[in-house]
Design a protein around this motif. Sequence first.
Motif, PDB file in Angstrom:
ATOM      1  N   ARG A 192      -5.990  -2.758   1.379  1.00 59.68           N
ATOM      2  CA  ARG A 192      -5.562  -3.720   2.735  1.00 59.68           C
ATOM      3  C   ARG A 192      -4.172  -3.940   2.927  1.00 59.68           C
ATOM      4  O   ARG A 192      -3.382  -4.335   2.178  1.00 59.68           O
ATOM      5  N   PRO A 193      -3.590  -3.095   3.892  1.00 61.13           N
ATOM      6  CA  PRO A 193      -1.890  -3.384   3.873  1.00 61.13           C
ATOM      7  C   PRO A 193      -1.500  -4.745   4.115  1.00 61.13           C
ATOM      8  O   PRO A 193      -1.970  -5.552   4.880  1.00 61.13           O
ATOM      9  N   ARG A 194      -0.464  -5.100   3.355  1.00 62.65           N
ATOM     10  CA  ARG A 194       0.106  -6.480   3.293  1.00 62.65           C
ATOM     11  C   ARG A 194       1.479  -6.109   3.450  1.00 62.65           C
ATOM     12  O   ARG A 194       2.099  -5.245   2.553  1.00 62.65           O
ATOM     13  N   ILE A 195       2.406  -7.023   3.937  1.00 62.41           N
ATOM     14  CA  ILE A 195       3.842  -7.169   3.717  1.00 62.41           C
ATOM     15  C   ILE A 195       4.017  -8.236   2.898  1.00 62.41           C
ATOM     16  O   ILE A 195       3.747  -9.125   2.860  1.00 62.41           O
TER      17      ILE A 195
ATOM     18  N   ARG B  53      -2.123   3.456   7.147  1.00 65.11           N
ATOM     19  CA  ARG B  53      -2.541   2.812   6.142  1.00 65.11           C
ATOM     20  C   ARG B  53      -2.846   3.766   4.599  1.00 65.11           C
ATOM     21  O   ARG B  53      -3.091   3.159   3.662  1.00 65.11           O
ATOM     22  N   ASN B  54      -3.016   4.909   5.027  1.00 61.22           N
ATOM     23  CA  ASN B  54      -3.599   5.920   3.845  1.00 61.22           C
ATOM     24  C   ASN B  54      -2.724   7.141   3.793  1.00 61.22           C
ATOM     25  O   ASN B  54      -3.236   8.161   3.455  1.00 61.22           O
ATOM     26  N   GLY B  55      -1.318   6.825   3.950  1.00 59.68           N
ATOM     27  CA  GLY B  55      -0.506   7.777   3.729  1.00 59.68           C
ATOM     28  C   GLY B  55      -0.401   8.546   2.563  1.00 59.68           C
ATOM     29  O   GLY B  55      -0.371   9.675   2.380  1.00 59.68           O
ATOM     30  N   LEU B  56      -0.646   7.854   1.470  1.00 58.15           N
ATOM     31  CA  LEU B  56      -0.282   8.514   0.148  1.00 58.15           C
ATOM     32  C   LEU B  56      -1.682   9.220  -0.294  1.00 58.15           C
ATOM     33  O   LEU B  56      -1.515  10.239  -0.788  1.00 58.15           O
ATOM     34  N   TRP B  57      -2.879   8.944   0.268  1.00 56.98           N
ATOM     35  CA  TRP B  57      -4.146   9.735   0.012  1.00 56.98           C
ATOM     36  C   TRP B  57      -3.972  10.807   1.024  1.00 56.98           C
ATOM     37  O   TRP B  57      -4.297  11.964   0.571  1.00 56.98           O
TER      38      TRP B  57
ATOM     39  N   HIS C 173       0.608  -1.254  -0.032  1.00 52.86           N
ATOM     40  CA  HIS C 173      -0.142  -0.057  -0.194  1.00 52.86           C
ATOM     41  C   HIS C 173       0.706   1.355  -0.008  1.00 52.86           C
ATOM     42  O   HIS C 173       0.242   2.253  -0.120  1.00 52.86           O
ATOM     43  N   GLY C 174       2.136   0.901   0.194  1.00 51.09           N
ATOM     44  CA  GLY C 174       2.991   2.270   0.049  1.00 51.09           C
ATOM     45  C   GLY C 174       3.503   2.581  -1.317  1.00 51.09           C
ATOM     46  O   GLY C 174       3.380   1.917  -2.395  1.00 51.09           O
ATOM     47  N   ASN C 175       4.833   3.476  -1.145  1.00 46.65           N
ATOM     48  CA  ASN C 175       5.375   3.626  -2.371  1.00 46.65           C
ATOM     49  C   ASN C 175       6.841   4.377  -2.046  1.00 46.65           C
ATOM     50  O   ASN C 175       7.112   4.928  -1.149  1.00 46.65           O
ATOM     51  N   GLY C 176       7.756   3.438  -2.680  1.00 43.22           N
ATOM     52  CA  GLY C 176       9.042   3.948  -2.396  1.00 43.22           C
ATOM     53  C   GLY C 176      10.001   3.374  -1.449  1.00 43.22           C
ATOM     54  O   GLY C 176      11.087   3.180  -1.414  1.00 43.22           O
TER      55      GLY C 176
END
Length: 320
Positions: free
Chosen positions: A177-180, A161-165, A131-134
Amino acid sequence: MGLKSRLKSILEASPFLFVCSLPLRRLYTWLRYTIWSDRWIIRRKFKRLVGYTPDLDHPKTFQEKLQWLKLHDRNPLYHQCADKLRVRQFVTRVTGTSKYLTPLYFLTDDWREVRPENFPRDLPFVLKCNHGNGNVHLVGNPAEADWTALRFAMRREMAFRNGLWNSNREWCYRGIRPRIMAEGLIQTPEGTVEEYKYYFCCGHLVVIQYGQADMQLTRRFRYLAPDYTLYPTSYMLGGDEEYVDSVKLPVNSREMLELATRLAQEFPYHVRIDLLSNGRECFINEITFFTLAGYIDVLEPASLAEELARTLVLPTDRKG
């Protein structure tokens, strides 16, 4: 580094301080972002980073048009493709094969499971959240990895969970839905990670960004024309970039171009298709709809900026 950045670094350097500060940081995030409109957040951040107030109703520049798309283009397919796990299903469906997917070694929603016994012992991998970026972690030798640091890094990523938004208003990241996940590390015979980013506007390939990174994530770039001809080092999409003198194209560069073009046809406006190459095979790395969230402070030369803006045709352009 500003006061806010220094405070964040201190809090995220210590597991104890991070856990203690988490409720307050979540409240701060809600107060700063959630109660404000998308337009207000976008306009404020754009002016701070790009340097001028954007026209969100009649966008003209490439950066402004990306902000317009955030506000008005809500294709549900973007939500699937922004998810680094579910995008694998999209690629398989469009191409009819799974050969362009990197090997998936590990998947969990619990950061505590990031332990050596759950990973291949002798295979390098990339550890990241879907769910992230970079924020990726390259692990060349699992036996020498700092597993405590990796667990803490994943704990930090899973906490928001919604950092980029929240910060960028990239709506397609909201609600993932966050997954590793851990995927195979794609390297060239020289041990570098090489990536080709294909920038499409309305199905038209405008520019290719070649990126090269070592295991310490030291990055170097070069921009290429759609036929893979090298552009001068004056070409830049985002600042602070170190350039490579030359690019040795992989033997399957034509296949990579065809794959990127095929995937891009599914999207009517802007899309960036990122492919990894080991020199012989290519793998999908990411599909992005808002390059650098649209807050591109450096876009040179003027001819590149103009072509990106001209080829990204929006309904507002047609009305004009």
